[in-house]
Design a protein around this motif. Structure first.
Motif, mmCIF file in Angstrom:
data_model
loop_
_atom_site.group_PDB
_atom_site.id
_atom_site.type_symbol
_atom_site.label_atom_id
_atom_site.label_comp_id
_atom_site.label_asym_id
_atom_site.label_seq_id
_atom_site.Cartn_x
_atom_site.Cartn_y
_atom_site.Cartn_z
ATOM 1 N N VAL A 93 0.848 -1.196 0.000
ATOM 2 C CA VAL A 93 0.000 0.000 0.000
ATOM 3 C C VAL A 93 0.880 1.241 0.000
ATOM 4 C CG1 VAL A 93 -1.725 1.313 1.297
ATOM 5 C CG2 VAL A 93 -1.862 -1.187 1.199
ATOM 6 N N PHE A 94 0.548 2.203 -0.863
ATOM 7 C CA PHE A 94 1.283 3.472 -0.876
ATOM 8 C C PHE A 94 0.575 4.461 0.037
ATOM 9 C CE2 PHE A 94 1.812 7.772 -2.818
ATOM 10 C CZ PHE A 94 3.134 7.961 -2.420
ATOM 11 N N ALA A 95 1.254 4.904 1.088
ATOM 12 C CA ALA A 95 0.704 5.881 2.034
ATOM 13 C C ALA A 95 1.239 7.257 1.683
ATOM 14 C CB ALA A 95 1.086 5.506 3.461
ATOM 15 N N GLU A 96 0.329 8.149 1.295
ATOM 16 C CA GLU A 96 0.711 9.507 0.926
ATOM 17 C C GLU A 96 0.438 10.439 2.109
ATOM 18 O OE1 GLU A 96 0.235 12.565 -2.861
ATOM 19 O OE2 GLU A 96 -0.883 10.678 -2.812
ATOM 20 N N VAL A 97 1.457 11.106 2.584
ATOM 21 C CA VAL A 97 1.375 11.876 3.822
ATOM 22 C C VAL A 97 1.119 13.357 3.541
ATOM 23 C CG1 VAL A 97 2.655 12.648 5.862
ATOM 24 C CG2 VAL A 97 2.849 10.278 5.078
ATOM 25 N N TYR A 98 0.110 13.894 4.230
ATOM 26 C CA TYR A 98 -0.143 15.347 4.248
ATOM 27 C C TYR A 98 -0.093 15.745 5.725
ATOM 28 C CZ TYR A 98 -2.202 14.125 -0.307
ATOM 29 O OH TYR A 98 -2.430 13.632 -1.578
ATOM 30 N N SER A 99 1.059 16.169 6.187
ATOM 31 C CA SER A 99 1.269 16.389 7.620
ATOM 32 C C SER A 99 0.849 17.791 8.055
ATOM 33 C CB SER A 99 2.739 16.148 7.972
ATOM 34 O OG SER A 99 3.573 16.985 7.167
ATOM 35 N N TYR A 100 -0.333 18.189 7.628
ATOM 36 C CA TYR A 100 -0.886 19.501 7.968
ATOM 37 C C TYR A 100 -2.398 19.421 7.886
ATOM 38 C CZ TYR A 100 -0.084 19.331 2.904
ATOM 39 O OH TYR A 100 -0.011 18.920 1.595
ATOM 40 N N ARG A 101 -3.066 20.448 8.373
ATOM 41 C CA ARG A 101 -4.527 20.449 8.416
ATOM 42 C C ARG A 101 -5.122 20.718 7.041
ATOM 43 N NH1 ARG A 101 -6.489 20.630 13.580
ATOM 44 N NH2 ARG A 101 -4.989 21.152 15.230
ATOM 45 N N LEU A 102 -6.318 20.225 6.835
ATOM 46 C CA LEU A 102 -7.066 20.532 5.618
ATOM 47 C C LEU A 102 -7.648 21.932 5.753
ATOM 48 C CD1 LEU A 102 -7.999 18.884 3.009
ATOM 49 C CD2 LEU A 102 -10.246 18.870 4.119
ATOM 50 N N THR A 103 -7.390 22.795 4.773
ATOM 51 C CA THR A 103 -7.887 24.171 4.792
ATOM 52 C C THR A 103 -8.519 24.497 3.451
ATOM 53 O OG1 THR A 103 -5.854 25.177 3.941
ATOM 54 C CG2 THR A 103 -5.976 24.809 6.337
ATOM 55 N N SER A 104 -9.157 25.644 3.393
ATOM 56 C CA SER A 104 -9.768 26.073 2.137
ATOM 57 C C SER A 104 -8.718 26.314 1.051
ATOM 58 C CB SER A 104 -10.581 27.358 2.370
ATOM 59 O OG SER A 104 -9.757 28.377 2.919
ATOM 60 N N ASP A 105 -7.474 26.551 1.461
ATOM 61 C CA ASP A 105 -6.407 26.799 0.488
ATOM 62 C C ASP A 105 -5.867 25.508 -0.142
ATOM 63 O OD1 ASP A 105 -6.461 29.566 0.869
ATOM 64 O OD2 ASP A 105 -5.100 29.439 2.580
ATOM 65 N N ASN A 106 -5.894 24.391 0.610
ATOM 66 C CA ASN A 106 -5.293 23.165 0.078
ATOM 67 C C ASN A 106 -6.296 22.036 -0.185
ATOM 68 O OD1 ASN A 106 -5.843 21.869 2.575
ATOM 69 N ND2 ASN A 106 -3.875 22.503 3.422
ATOM 70 N N ALA A 107 -7.550 22.211 0.226
ATOM 71 C CA ALA A 107 -8.532 21.117 0.140
ATOM 72 C C ALA A 107 -8.713 20.599 -1.278
ATOM 73 C CB ALA A 107 -9.869 21.570 0.723
ATOM 74 N N SER A 108 -8.896 21.496 -2.220
ATOM 75 C CA SER A 108 -9.167 21.075 -3.590
ATOM 76 C C SER A 108 -7.991 20.296 -4.179
ATOM 77 C CB SER A 108 -9.478 22.295 -4.458
ATOM 78 O OG SER A 108 -9.777 21.902 -5.780
ATOM 79 N N SER A 109 -6.780 20.771 -3.958
ATOM 80 C CA SER A 109 -5.605 20.102 -4.536
ATOM 81 C C SER A 109 -5.386 18.726 -3.916
ATOM 82 C CB SER A 109 -4.356 20.970 -4.348
ATOM 83 O OG SER A 109 -4.078 21.171 -2.970
ATOM 84 N N ILE A 110 -5.714 18.567 -2.627
ATOM 85 C CA ILE A 110 -5.538 17.271 -1.969
ATOM 86 C C ILE A 110 -6.645 16.297 -2.376
ATOM 87 C CG2 ILE A 110 -5.553 16.059 0.245
ATOM 88 C CD1 ILE A 110 -4.265 18.527 1.494
ATOM 89 N N LEU A 111 -7.891 16.713 -2.227
ATOM 90 C CA LEU A 111 -9.015 15.798 -2.463
ATOM 91 C C LEU A 111 -9.141 15.398 -3.928
ATOM 92 C CD1 LEU A 111 -11.796 17.267 -0.125
ATOM 93 C CD2 LEU A 111 -9.839 15.818 0.434
ATOM 94 N N SER A 112 -8.725 16.285 -4.836
ATOM 95 C CA SER A 112 -8.860 15.984 -6.266
ATOM 96 C C SER A 112 -7.962 14.829 -6.706
ATOM 97 C CB SER A 112 -8.536 17.235 -7.095
ATOM 98 O OG SER A 112 -7.188 17.637 -6.901
ATOM 99 N N LYS A 113 -6.940 14.496 -5.917
ATOM 100 C CA LYS A 113 -5.992 13.449 -6.293
ATOM 101 C C LYS A 113 -6.500 12.047 -5.960
ATOM 102 C CE LYS A 113 -1.706 14.211 -5.125
ATOM 103 N NZ LYS A 113 -0.534 14.573 -4.289
ATOM 104 N N HIS A 114 -7.638 11.958 -5.253
ATOM 105 C CA HIS A 114 -8.107 10.669 -4.767
ATOM 106 C C HIS A 114 -9.539 10.394 -5.233
ATOM 107 C CE1 HIS A 114 -4.585 10.398 -2.089
ATOM 108 N NE2 HIS A 114 -4.739 11.703 -1.961
ATOM 109 N N ASP A 115 -9.904 9.114 -5.275
ATOM 110 C CA ASP A 115 -11.225 8.713 -5.767
ATOM 111 C C ASP A 115 -12.320 8.907 -4.728
ATOM 112 O OD1 ASP A 115 -9.944 7.731 -8.116
ATOM 113 O OD2 ASP A 115 -9.439 5.884 -7.044
#
Length: 331
Positions: A93-115
């Motif tokens: 399994v590939f674990a992709e780490v985002y070691s920070y909080r989800l915010t309005s600035d990064n939410a779209s870029s993070i969530l768009s990468k996953h199904d």
């Protein structure tokens, strides 16, 4: 394939189900009490890619329920520690780490990468952010929430199904008590996260009947599980009048008791009972709104007035009432 033989031998699952898991990508927002079992079971099942979003560090008080961590991980970032656990549990399994909080600035870029998105957070602000972002990206997400001994699980925005915001209109409440305020039985977020992981696997593999358009509510003290169906709410029209919330003193209520349907929004274990009051805990209020049909004025009461005002504000957003009353002091 020997790792997954116990699930691939299931007739409904098979090798095709395992392949779908291998090809899927899921992001888990929050590696806390619910996130830990979600991450463990998805990794064990052989999910291809798991994103982990969490900016918090492991604290000693977390270990009572966040069983992904241990004493050796105290002070470490949760997303980093969770990824290390996954790498040891299942290196495939590939674990992709985002070691920070989800915010309005990064939410779209993070969530768009996953199904798929799984919400394992404990605050409304992030939950509404996930809902709005998933709606814009046309991505389904799996919801979980806990309160004392009760929890909820549902799937939103799946092939046009209702959104979280449609079921729970945004509330203008300054603070909703969390685990730090109310406490939590350690097994409750564990059970909730396992159910979220189950729903995610069902969505990916196409087996069973996922909780689409349904809200699962359960209480671990009574071990009762109830499922409510819901549909998208119709948009408000300009002809609808705004519901007014009135603050009511204890003496004003007592002078006109016969005019009100009194709703006690405290939890079932709180005492003493208020005479003539119907007990509907705040956590169940949205689900039992049909019990408020009456010709009388509706007044809410709690121990000190905080939850009564929250209840009135919550139901005012539904646009189903003209006036609501909140008793702002102890009876």
């Amino acid at each position: 394939m020997s790792r997954y033989i116990r699930q691939t031998c299931l007739a409904e699952f098979g090798l095709e189900g395992q392949k779908r898991l291998k090809d899927a990508s899921v992001v888990v927002v929050g590696a806390g009490g619910m996130g830990c079992p979600v991450l463990q079971y998805l990794a064990a099942a052989g999910l291809g890619t798991i994103g982990i979003v969490d900016g918090d560090t492991v604290e000693e008080s977390n270990l009572q329920r966040q069983v992904l961590f241990g004493t050796s991980t105290l002070g470490k970032n949760k997303a980093v520690a969770a990824a290390a656990f996954i790498n040891n549990l299942n290196p495939q399994v590939f674990a992709e780490v985002y070691s920070y909080r989800l915010t309005s600035d990064n939410a779209s870029s993070i969530l768009s990468k996953h199904d798929f998105v799984i919400d394992c957070t404990d605050n409304f602000e992030t939950r509404y952010l996930i809902d709005d972002c998933c709606e814009a990206l046309k991505k389904p997400w799996i919801y979980g929430a806990i309160h004392r001994y009760e929890a909820q699980v549902a799937i939103f925005n799946y092939h046009g199904s209702p959104t979280y915001r449609q079921l729970f209109p945004e509330q203008s409440i300054e603070k909703i008590p969390d685990c730090a305020d109310n406490g939590v039985l350690g097994v409750l977020p564990g059970l909730t996260g396992m159910l979220q992981a189950t729903e995610c696997i069902k969505l990916i593999t196409g087996i069973g009947e996922p909780l689409v358009g349904q809200l699962l509510v359960f209480n671990v003290l009574k071990m009762q599980f109830v499922t409510f169906s819901f549909a998208a709410k119709k948009p408000k029209t300009s002809s609808n009048s705004q519901c007014l919330v009135h603050l009511l003193s204890a003496s004003e209520y007592k002078d006109n008791v016969e005019r009100y349907l009194l709703i006690d929004v405290r939890e079932l274990n709180e005492v003493p009972d208020f005479p003539m009051a119907k007990r509907i805990p705040l956590s169940e209020l949205q689900l039992r709104i049909d019990e408020l049909t009456t010709d009388k004025k509706i007044a809410f009461v709690c121990r000190s007035g905080n939850r009564s005002q929250q209840a009135a504000a919550m139901l005012a957003k539904t646009n189903r009432f003209n006036q609501l009353y909140a008793i702002y002091e102890a009876l």
